[in-house]
Design an enzyme around this catalytic site. Structure first.
Site, PDB file in Angstrom:
ATOM      1  CE  LYS A  33      -0.363  -0.116   5.013  1.00  0.00           C
ATOM      2  NZ  LYS A  33      -1.161   0.206   6.172  1.00  0.00           N
ATOM      3  NE  ARG A 128      -5.937   0.611  12.105  1.00  0.00           N
ATOM      4  CZ  ARG A 128      -4.779   0.378  11.494  1.00  0.00           C
ATOM      5  NH1 ARG A 128      -3.845   1.320  11.452  1.00  0.00           N
ATOM      6  NH2 ARG A 128      -4.517  -0.776  10.933  1.00  0.00           N
ATOM      7  CE1 TYR A 252      16.591  30.053   5.364  1.00  0.00           C
ATOM      8  CE2 TYR A 252      16.515  27.707   4.862  1.00  0.00           C
ATOM      9  CZ  TYR A 252      16.408  29.028   4.459  1.00  0.00           C
ATOM     10  OH  TYR A 252      16.113  29.324   3.158  1.00  0.00           O
ATOM     11  CG  MET A 300      12.169  23.011  -0.093  1.00  0.00           C
ATOM     12  SD  MET A 300      11.252  24.241  -1.039  1.00  0.00           S
ATOM     13  CE  MET A 300      10.225  24.965   0.192  1.00  0.00           C
TER      14      MET A 300
HETATM   15  C1  LIG Z   1      -3.978  -4.670   8.407  1.00  0.00           C
HETATM   16  C2  LIG Z   1      -2.524  -4.534   8.175  1.00  0.00           C
HETATM   17  N1  LIG Z   1      -1.772  -5.632   8.048  1.00  0.00           N
HETATM   18  C3  LIG Z   1      -0.437  -5.564   7.834  1.00  0.00           C
HETATM   19  C4  LIG Z   1       0.205  -4.355   7.752  1.00  0.00           C
HETATM   20  C5  LIG Z   1       1.694  -4.301   7.564  1.00  0.00           C
HETATM   21  O1  LIG Z   1       2.305  -3.852   8.742  1.00  0.00           O
HETATM   22  P1  LIG Z   1       3.892  -3.782   8.863  1.00  0.00           P
HETATM   23  O2  LIG Z   1       4.332  -2.750   7.901  1.00  0.00           O
HETATM   24  O3  LIG Z   1       4.131  -3.395  10.279  1.00  0.00           O
HETATM   25  O4  LIG Z   1       4.381  -5.139   8.518  1.00  0.00           O
HETATM   26  C6  LIG Z   1      -0.535  -3.180   7.883  1.00  0.00           C
HETATM   27  C7  LIG Z   1       0.137  -1.878   7.824  1.00  0.00           C
HETATM   28  O5  LIG Z   1      -0.197  -0.916   8.421  1.00  0.00           O
HETATM   29  C8  LIG Z   1      -1.932  -3.272   8.101  1.00  0.00           C
HETATM   30  O6  LIG Z   1      -2.682  -2.173   8.238  1.00  0.00           O
END
Ligand SMILES: Cc1ncc(COP(=O)(O)O)c(C=O)c1O
Length: 355
Positions: A33, A128, A252, A300
C-alpha cells in the site's frame, strides 16, 4: 542533473519477502500500500513475481496493479468504502477485508456472479477497525450463507507487536482465538513485528509490510531483524564545501554553531525530497562510505554535514542519507519518526531501480 536519488534494491526486496514467507510458515502477503511504502508499488509487485499475494489500502491502489498486469491475489486492507465498489472488486478479482456490519449487509444484497474472497477482520484490541469479537462467528456464518462469498479468511491486527515486552499482543491473540473458536477457516494475524518477533502468531497468512523494505519494526536490536536487507538507499552528493572558524552559525536560525574549525559539506537533499526537517544535529550521514553527522537545520533542497574529520571528502563525494551505512530506523528515531513515514515521504528524488 541534481544528484538526489532513492536507489531501490529489488534483490533485497525479494530476499526480505522470502524471509517473511519462511517465517509465516504458510503464505505471505506483500503489503505494498501507499506506493509500496514509497518504493513504487508496480515495480515492487513485478519484482515479487512469485509472491503469494499483495495487500493495498484501497481499490484505487489495486486497480493500478491490475492495470499494470499484476495477476496475483490482491487484498483491500480497508475493504470497500461504498457498496458500489463491489462490482469492480468482482470484475478485478480482488479480495476484500470486511470490518463492519454494513459491509456484510452490502454483500448479502449485492448481485454478483462470482464468489467474493473476504477477509473478516476482528477487532481484538487495536480498536481501529474490525468487528466486535462477540459478533465474529455470526458475521462469518452470514457471509458464508450469503451465497456471494467463496472463502472467508479470519484476521486481526496487532497494535503493539513491535514492543516485545508488552503483554498486549498475547492478550489480543487470546481474544482472537476465543472469537474464532470452532470456525474452520484460514487465519491471518502477523504483520512484520508479529512475523519477526512473535512465533506463536505466525500462521496461514503473514502480512509483511515494513520488513519487506528492510527496516526493523523494533526499537532495539533484534536477531531476526538483522537478517533484513535495506531496500532503499537515499543518496545524493556534496555540492559545495566551506571552511568555517570557531563560533560561526550554519544554516537557518543558526541552530548549529561551530565549536571548532569546521569543514562544512553541503548536500543536495532537503525536506522537499522527504528528508525529515526535524533531524537534529548529530544525525548520522555517510559520506564516501564513512559516517559523519548532520549539522544545522535541514532546508528545503539542501542540508549540511560535518566533513572536518573526512579530509578526502569534497565536492562530488557520495552521500548516503539512509541505506545500509546509515539505517533509516536510526534517522527516524532521532527525528521523532518511524521508517514507515520516512519511506512514504520520499518524493522529488527519483526512484532508481537495481535488480
Ligand atoms: C492490516 C494490516 N496488516 C499488515 C500491515 C503491515 O504492517 P507492517 O508494515 O508493520 O508489517 C498493515 C500496515 O499498516 C496493516 O494495516
Amino acid at each position: 542533473m541534481r544528484p538526489a536519488q532513492a536507489l531501490i534494491d529489488l534483490a533485497a526486496l525479494r530476499h526480505n519477502y522470502q524471509l517473511a514467507r519462511e517465517l509465516s510458515g504458510g503464505r505471505a502477503l506483500a503489503v505494498i500500500k501507499a506506493n509500496a511504502y514509497g518504493h513504487g508499488a508496480v515495480v515492487c509487485a513485478e519484482a515479487l513475481s512469485d509472491a503469494d499475494g499483495f495487500a493495498v489500502a484501497c481499490i484505487e491502489e489495486a486497480l493500478e496493479l491490475r492495470a499494470a498486469g499484476i495477476r496475483q491475489p490482491i487484498l483491500l486492507l480497508e475493504g470497500f468504502f461504498t457498496a458500489d465498489e463491489l462490482p469492480l472488486i468482482e470484475q478485478h478479482q480482488l479480495s476484500t477485508v470486511v470490518h463492519s456490519d454494513w459491509q456484510v449487509q452490502a454483500i448479502e444484497q449485492a448481485s454478483l456472479s462470482t464468489p467474493l474472497q473476504v477477509w473478516l477482520k476482528i477487532d481484538s484490541g487495536m480498536h481501529r477497525v474490525g468487528v466486535a469479537p462477540i459478533e465474529a462467528a455470526g458475521l462469518y456464518q452470514r457471509l458464508l450463507a450469503s451465497g456471494r462469498v467463496g472463502k472467508v479468511v479470519l484476521m486481526t491486527h496487532f497494535a503493539r507487536a513491535d514492543e516485545l515486552d508488552c503483554p498486549r499482543t498475547v492478550e489480543q491473540h487470546k481474544v482472537f482465538l476465543n472469537a474464532v473458536a470452532g470456525l474452520k477457516a484460514e487465519v491471518s494475524l502477523a504483520n512484520s513485528p508479529g512475523l519477526l518477533g512473535w512465533p506463536q502468531v505466525r500462521n496461514d497468512w503473514g502480512r509483511a509490510g515494513i520488513m519487506l523494505y528492510g527496516a526493523t519494526p523494533f526499537s532495539a536490536p533484534h536477531a531476526m531483524a538483522e537478517r533484513l536487507k535495506p531496500v532503499m538507499r537515499l543518496q545524493s552528493k556534496i555540492i559545495a564545501v566551506r571552511e568555517l572558524p570557531v563560533g560561526e552559525p550554519v544554516g537557518y536560525a543558526g541552530r548549529f554553531v561551530t565549536a571548532r574549525k569546521t569543514r562544512v559539506g553541503v548536500v543536495a537533499m532537503g525536506y522537499a525530497d522527504g528528508y525529515p526537517r526535524h533531524a537534529p544535529d548529530g544525525t548520522p550521514v555517510a559520506v564516501d562510505s564513512q559516517r559523519t553527522r548532520l549539522i544545522g537545520r535541514v532546508s528545503m533542497d539542501m542540508l549540511t554535514v560535518d566533513l572536518t574529520d573526512l579530509p578526502h571528502a569534497g565536492v562530488g563525494s557520495a552521500v548516503e542519507l539512509w541505506g545500509s551505512q546509515v539505517l533509516a530506523s536510526e534517522v527516524a528515531s532521532l527525528a521523532d519518526s518511524i521508517p514507515y513515514q520516512l519511506f512514504c515521504n520520499v518524493r522529488r528524488a527519483p526512484l532508481v531501480y537495481q535488480n
